[in-house]
Design a protein around this motif. Structure first.
Motif, PDB file in Angstrom:
ATOM      1  N   ALA A  66       0.657  -1.328   0.097  1.00  0.00           N
ATOM      2  CA  ALA A  66      -0.184   0.053   0.012  1.00  0.00           C
ATOM      3  C   ALA A  66       0.772   1.327  -0.008  1.00  0.00           C
ATOM      4  CB  ALA A  66      -0.963  -0.042   1.316  1.00  0.00           C
ATOM      5  N   ASP A  67       2.335   1.161   0.244  1.00  0.00           N
ATOM      6  CA  ASP A  67       2.953   2.466   0.397  1.00  0.00           C
ATOM      7  C   ASP A  67       4.391   2.113  -0.122  1.00  0.00           C
ATOM      8  OD1 ASP A  67       3.617   4.998   1.112  1.00  0.00           O
ATOM      9  OD2 ASP A  67       3.246   4.604   3.273  1.00  0.00           O
ATOM     10  N   SER A  68       5.180   3.186  -0.141  1.00  0.00           N
ATOM     11  CA  SER A  68       6.841   3.181  -0.472  1.00  0.00           C
ATOM     12  C   SER A  68       7.210   4.440   0.049  1.00  0.00           C
ATOM     13  CB  SER A  68       6.783   3.148  -1.967  1.00  0.00           C
ATOM     14  OG  SER A  68       6.283   4.377  -2.654  1.00  0.00           O
ATOM     15  N   TYR A 105      15.425  14.259   2.722  1.00  0.00           N
ATOM     16  CA  TYR A 105      14.290  14.455   2.348  1.00  0.00           C
ATOM     17  C   TYR A 105      13.251  13.090   2.086  1.00  0.00           C
ATOM     18  CZ  TYR A 105      16.004  19.203   2.731  1.00  0.00           C
ATOM     19  OH  TYR A 105      16.707  20.474   3.057  1.00  0.00           O
ATOM     20  N   PHE A 106      12.361  12.798   2.692  1.00  0.00           N
ATOM     21  CA  PHE A 106      11.456  11.728   2.319  1.00  0.00           C
ATOM     22  C   PHE A 106       9.916  11.857   2.408  1.00  0.00           C
ATOM     23  CE2 PHE A 106      15.405  10.502   4.492  1.00  0.00           C
ATOM     24  CZ  PHE A 106      16.052   9.464   3.601  1.00  0.00           C
ATOM     25  N   VAL A 107       9.453  11.357   1.379  1.00  0.00           N
ATOM     26  CA  VAL A 107       7.950  11.224   1.209  1.00  0.00           C
ATOM     27  C   VAL A 107       7.320  10.277   0.826  1.00  0.00           C
ATOM     28  CG1 VAL A 107       7.970  13.907   0.541  1.00  0.00           C
ATOM     29  CG2 VAL A 107       7.547  12.055  -1.252  1.00  0.00           C
ATOM     30  N   SER A 108       5.838   9.729   1.266  1.00  0.00           N
ATOM     31  CA  SER A 108       5.342   8.728   0.911  1.00  0.00           C
ATOM     32  C   SER A 108       5.110   8.747  -0.734  1.00  0.00           C
ATOM     33  CB  SER A 108       3.960   8.713   1.389  1.00  0.00           C
ATOM     34  OG  SER A 108       3.167   7.714   1.007  1.00  0.00           O
ATOM     35  N   GLY A 109       5.108   7.539  -1.366  1.00  0.00           N
ATOM     36  CA  GLY A 109       4.935   7.283  -2.694  1.00  0.00           C
ATOM     37  C   GLY A 109       3.275   7.058  -3.030  1.00  0.00           C
ATOM     38  N   THR A 110       2.764   7.013  -2.016  1.00  0.00           N
ATOM     39  CA  THR A 110       1.061   6.849  -2.161  1.00  0.00           C
ATOM     40  C   THR A 110       0.632   8.150  -2.444  1.00  0.00           C
ATOM     41  OG1 THR A 110       1.252   5.079  -0.717  1.00  0.00           O
ATOM     42  CG2 THR A 110      -0.989   6.201  -1.112  1.00  0.00           C
ATOM     43  N   PRO A 111      -0.198   8.475  -3.555  1.00  0.00           N
ATOM     44  CA  PRO A 111      -0.737   9.922  -3.665  1.00  0.00           C
ATOM     45  C   PRO A 111      -1.671  10.282  -2.430  1.00  0.00           C
ATOM     46  CG  PRO A 111      -1.113   8.545  -5.690  1.00  0.00           C
ATOM     47  CD  PRO A 111      -0.477   7.795  -4.643  1.00  0.00           C
ATOM     48  N   GLY A 112      -1.201  11.700  -2.030  1.00  0.00           N
ATOM     49  CA  GLY A 112      -2.107  12.270  -1.092  1.00  0.00           C
ATOM     50  C   GLY A 112      -1.495  12.048   0.161  1.00  0.00           C
ATOM     51  N   ASN A 113      -0.673  10.922   0.633  1.00  0.00           N
ATOM     52  CA  ASN A 113      -0.206  10.747   1.696  1.00  0.00           C
ATOM     53  C   ASN A 113       0.630  11.847   2.269  1.00  0.00           C
ATOM     54  OD1 ASN A 113      -1.825   8.584   1.899  1.00  0.00           O
ATOM     55  ND2 ASN A 113      -0.213   7.075   2.299  1.00  0.00           N
ATOM     56  N   CYS A 114       1.762  12.221   1.785  1.00  0.00           N
ATOM     57  CA  CYS A 114       2.307  13.360   1.905  1.00  0.00           C
ATOM     58  C   CYS A 114       1.779  14.659   2.343  1.00  0.00           C
ATOM     59  CB  CYS A 114       3.548  13.719   0.684  1.00  0.00           C
ATOM     60  SG  CYS A 114       4.639  15.054   1.047  1.00  0.00           S
ATOM     61  N   LYS A 116      -1.044  14.439   3.823  1.00  0.00           N
ATOM     62  CA  LYS A 116      -1.594  14.335   5.155  1.00  0.00           C
ATOM     63  C   LYS A 116      -0.435  14.440   6.414  1.00  0.00           C
ATOM     64  CE  LYS A 116      -5.275  11.735   3.027  1.00  0.00           C
ATOM     65  NZ  LYS A 116      -5.779  10.262   2.621  1.00  0.00           N
ATOM     66  N   GLY A 117       0.886  14.401   5.944  1.00  0.00           N
ATOM     67  CA  GLY A 117       2.133  14.455   7.058  1.00  0.00           C
ATOM     68  C   GLY A 117       2.640  13.372   6.746  1.00  0.00           C
ATOM     69  N   GLU A 118       2.543  12.409   5.832  1.00  0.00           N
ATOM     70  CA  GLU A 118       3.595  11.290   5.592  1.00  0.00           C
ATOM     71  C   GLU A 118       4.955  11.641   4.943  1.00  0.00           C
ATOM     72  OE1 GLU A 118       3.962   6.612   4.817  1.00  0.00           O
ATOM     73  OE2 GLU A 118       2.098   7.581   4.225  1.00  0.00           O
ATOM     74  N   ARG A 119       5.738  12.554   5.771  1.00  0.00           N
ATOM     75  CA  ARG A 119       6.976  13.286   5.124  1.00  0.00           C
ATOM     76  C   ARG A 119       8.037  13.326   6.056  1.00  0.00           C
ATOM     77  NH1 ARG A 119       5.741  18.917   2.652  1.00  0.00           N
ATOM     78  NH2 ARG A 119       4.968  19.867   4.640  1.00  0.00           N
ATOM     79  N   LEU A 120       9.168  13.487   5.904  1.00  0.00           N
ATOM     80  CA  LEU A 120      10.170  13.390   6.916  1.00  0.00           C
ATOM     81  C   LEU A 120      11.477  14.239   6.432  1.00  0.00           C
ATOM     82  CD1 LEU A 120      11.285  11.888   9.487  1.00  0.00           C
ATOM     83  CD2 LEU A 120      12.060  10.200   8.316  1.00  0.00           C
ATOM     84  N   ILE A 121      11.966  15.013   7.425  1.00  0.00           N
ATOM     85  CA  ILE A 121      13.302  15.487   7.189  1.00  0.00           C
ATOM     86  C   ILE A 121      14.247  15.204   8.119  1.00  0.00           C
ATOM     87  CG2 ILE A 121      14.495  17.735   7.191  1.00  0.00           C
ATOM     88  CD1 ILE A 121      12.118  19.318   6.559  1.00  0.00           C
ATOM     89  N   VAL A 122      15.377  14.369   7.794  1.00  0.00           N
ATOM     90  CA  VAL A 122      16.289  13.937   8.682  1.00  0.00           C
ATOM     91  C   VAL A 122      17.734  14.763   8.598  1.00  0.00           C
ATOM     92  CG1 VAL A 122      17.819  12.114   9.042  1.00  0.00           C
ATOM     93  CG2 VAL A 122      15.454  11.679   8.548  1.00  0.00           C
ATOM     94  N   VAL A 123      18.147  15.341   9.574  1.00  0.00           N
ATOM     95  CA  VAL A 123      19.483  16.007   9.474  1.00  0.00           C
ATOM     96  C   VAL A 123      20.497  15.270  10.010  1.00  0.00           C
ATOM     97  CG1 VAL A 123      20.887  17.874  10.478  1.00  0.00           C
ATOM     98  CG2 VAL A 123      18.162  18.185   9.894  1.00  0.00           C
ATOM     99  N   VAL A 124      21.396  14.777   9.176  1.00  0.00           N
ATOM    100  CA  VAL A 124      22.526  13.962   9.748  1.00  0.00           C
ATOM    101  C   VAL A 124      23.746  14.831  10.268  1.00  0.00           C
ATOM    102  CG1 VAL A 124      24.079  12.046   9.115  1.00  0.00           C
ATOM    103  CG2 VAL A 124      21.834  12.201   8.028  1.00  0.00           C
ATOM    104  N   MET A 125      24.236  14.624  11.406  1.00  0.00           N
ATOM    105  CA  MET A 125      25.239  15.198  12.172  1.00  0.00           C
ATOM    106  C   MET A 125      26.719  15.203  11.257  1.00  0.00           C
ATOM    107  SD  MET A 125      23.345  16.947  14.353  1.00  0.00           S
ATOM    108  CE  MET A 125      24.427  17.648  15.356  1.00  0.00           C
TER     109      MET A 125
END
Length: 190
Positions: A66-68, A105-114, A116-125
């Protein structure tokens, strides 16, 4: 004396390596994982509560049917665009290595999920910022005779030992570092 200094340097390097092991982070935490969160910014709040270092891994747990997960540019992240991802992860329990510092930066591959908040920012030190607890820079080599051994420094009675670390702190410190430190002290006659 040279062999003793070489032995000391070897143990310091081994102790440093044992204290700075890579860590796997389950994105969103072990119970929530990669899915549309109840609160739109929950995944980024999770990310801001963690410290990611070079060599760590992100583990995305999701229903692959259902997702990616798509790694995207900042612009695509801001637009929730899935048109031109940098990387695509379709298998559940996808592991994403973090080999360099910076933002990812990451987002959901399912249309509309991003949206709705299915997204992510990661900061690598970077290596020069935010070392893990239990790891430290490699100290300079000791002088031929320390001030303590020469009788120039008064050494007060030792303080009581701190309580043993529990949970993640204990895993980070690692028993290998403690064993190497004890062995080093025995070899140097402390």
């Amino acid at each position: 004396m040279a062999s003793r200094a070489l032995l000391l340097c070897s143990f310091v390097v081994l102790a440093f390596a044992a204290g700075s092991q890579a860590k796997d982070f389950i994105v969103g935490g072990p119970t929530d994982g990669w899915k549309v969160p109840a609160m739109a910014d929950a995944l980024n709040k999770w990310a801001s509560a963690n410290r990611f270092h070079i060599g760590d891994n992100l583990v995305f747990k999701f229903n692959a049917a259902a997702d990616s997960v798509l790694e995207v540019s900042l612009d695509d992240y801001n637009r929730c665009s899935t048109a031109s991802p940098i990387n695509t992860y379709k298998a559940s329990d996808a592991t994403v290595p973090l080999p360099r510092s910076g933002r990812r930066y990451f987002v959901s591959g399912t249309p509309g999920n991003c949206d709705k908040g299915e997204r992510l920012i990661v900061v690598v030190m970077s290596d020069k910022h935010g070392r893990r607890p239990g790891s430290a820079p490699v100290p300079a080599a000791a002088p031929a005779q320390s001030p303590r051994a020469a009788g120039l420094v008064h050494v007060p009675a030792p303080a009581p030992a701190p309580a043993p670390a529990k949970g993640a702190a204990a895993r980070t410190a690692g028993s290998g570092s403690l064993l190497l430190g004890a062995l080093l002290a025995a070899l140097l006659g402390f």
